[in-house]
Design an enzyme around this catalytic site. Sequence first.
Site, PDB file in Angstrom:
ATOM      1  N   ASP A 176       4.572  -2.002  17.219  1.00  0.00           N
ATOM      2  CA  ASP A 176       3.905  -3.171  16.489  1.00  0.00           C
ATOM      3  C   ASP A 176       4.115  -3.995  16.476  1.00  0.00           C
ATOM      4  OD1 ASP A 176       1.292  -3.376  14.727  1.00  0.00           O
ATOM      5  OD2 ASP A 176       1.857  -2.944  12.579  1.00  0.00           O
TER       6      ASP A 176
ATOM      7  N   LYS B 204      13.418  -0.241  -0.675  1.00  0.00           N
ATOM      8  CA  LYS B 204      12.202   0.150  -0.295  1.00  0.00           C
ATOM      9  C   LYS B 204      12.141   1.270  -0.585  1.00  0.00           C
ATOM     10  CE  LYS B 204       9.311  -0.629   3.168  1.00  0.00           C
ATOM     11  NZ  LYS B 204       8.923  -0.826   4.616  1.00  0.00           N
TER      12      LYS B 204
ATOM     13  N   GLY C  65       0.804  -1.450  -0.238  1.00  0.00           N
ATOM     14  CA  GLY C  65       0.301  -0.271   0.113  1.00  0.00           C
ATOM     15  C   GLY C  65       0.869   1.241   0.519  1.00  0.00           C
ATOM     16  N   PHE C  66       2.131   1.478   0.450  1.00  0.00           N
ATOM     17  CA  PHE C  66       2.834   2.404   0.664  1.00  0.00           C
ATOM     18  C   PHE C  66       4.416   2.207  -0.372  1.00  0.00           C
ATOM     19  CE2 PHE C  66       3.697   0.118   4.419  1.00  0.00           C
ATOM     20  CZ  PHE C  66       4.683   0.640   4.338  1.00  0.00           C
ATOM     21  N   GLY C  67       4.712   1.240  -0.853  1.00  0.00           N
ATOM     22  CA  GLY C  67       5.924   1.284  -2.082  1.00  0.00           C
ATOM     23  C   GLY C  67       6.324  -0.200  -2.777  1.00  0.00           C
ATOM     24  N   LEU C  68       7.434   0.159  -3.012  1.00  0.00           N
ATOM     25  CA  LEU C  68       8.028  -1.287  -3.820  1.00  0.00           C
ATOM     26  C   LEU C  68       9.040  -1.970  -3.200  1.00  0.00           C
ATOM     27  CD1 LEU C  68       7.390   0.474  -7.014  1.00  0.00           C
ATOM     28  CD2 LEU C  68       5.575  -0.956  -6.024  1.00  0.00           C
ATOM     29  N   ILE C  69       9.302  -2.852  -3.524  1.00  0.00           N
ATOM     30  CA  ILE C  69      10.368  -3.332  -2.798  1.00  0.00           C
ATOM     31  C   ILE C  69      11.201  -4.251  -3.878  1.00  0.00           C
ATOM     32  CG2 ILE C  69      11.659  -5.191  -2.036  1.00  0.00           C
ATOM     33  CD1 ILE C  69      10.725  -3.841   0.428  1.00  0.00           C
TER      34      ILE C  69
END
Length: 365
Positions: free
Chosen positions: A153, A63, A39-43
């Site tokens: 978390d 990342k 949902g907030f990035g690419l690897i």
Amino acid sequence: MPPKRKGKSNLPVPLLEGVILKDNEKKEWRLGPMIAQGGFGLIYLASPRLDIPVKDDAMHVIKVEYLENGPLFSELKFYQRAAKQDHKATGPDNFPFCHNSYRFMVMERLGEDLQTIFERRGRRLNKETVLQIGVRMLDVLEYIHENEYVHGDIKAANLLLGYRNPHEVYLADYGLAYRYCPNGNHKEYQENPKKGHNGTMEFTSLDAHKGVAPSRRGDLEILGYCMLQWICGNLPWEQSLRIPEAVQAAKTKLIDELPDSVTRCAPTGTDCGEIAMLLENVSNLAYHEKPDYEVLKKILLSGLEHKGISYNGMLDFTTDQGTPNKRAANHRKVRNDIEMGCMKCIGFILIKTTKMLITKKKRGD
């Protein structure tokens, strides 16, 4: 509740394989294939070798997110403040940096996450393995707490094994890390119903249910709930996750009725007394109080010592039939979730346990 993630329309435009990126230490990295997205990035796989394509067994990943997105910014700031200053002494290198209109980090590649193992094992882990992991996580939490942060978390999905050594365990994903004590000034205890029930509902602390800012005792309480689930398979409130108030009430009941409440959760023939003692110790901490990590480690170590098991020894993830599970993360398809699978943000390597002390703690806000 967990923060809502931005949709995939907000993901960065994919970068071309083979692109050379330069980090803030002027080190260059060759970009490999993209292996995961969330949902907030690419690897991407990455390598410091610029003259050849990045191989499938690359030991680093990159990342990437847009600058306006939040989670990686929080993660980056955590590493800059808490981990970067002496990372060579405590764990693998990490390189937070920015480039053009993207924000990205280079990090060590990690292995399989504990949630995958937990599910594959029929949602049950060996008690001794859980105690080993618990002691190691206490070392990690002590380190980040001493550097003014809490993780916020802790869960099996954020605990990863080493890519090459599956008996190392790393606490990953610092996108929700919170600076509870900036410049030595601890945040004040203040309940805020509008911020109540924040975090992963199964494990979030009673403070978080009340909208209180995260603290050290909250991290330790979360760890206790995680360990209880890994041994027992389920937590008493898992059928009520859609009703935060019911979850809060069930957690309050469990804490108020220690140690009997934990005994009722334990599988037949399994003694979870160490988990009950840890939760009881943590529940007696004041909001601002520094935990005695050595006491907590001593509690968990007591469950290992009589069996002659070392907390930093090999981890037993055998199946019910006694056949060791293979480290499938090296061969299986990586999940399309940036918070799951084998490419997660780097945590901390183990820190050796020092001598244990035993003292009594009193709770107070």
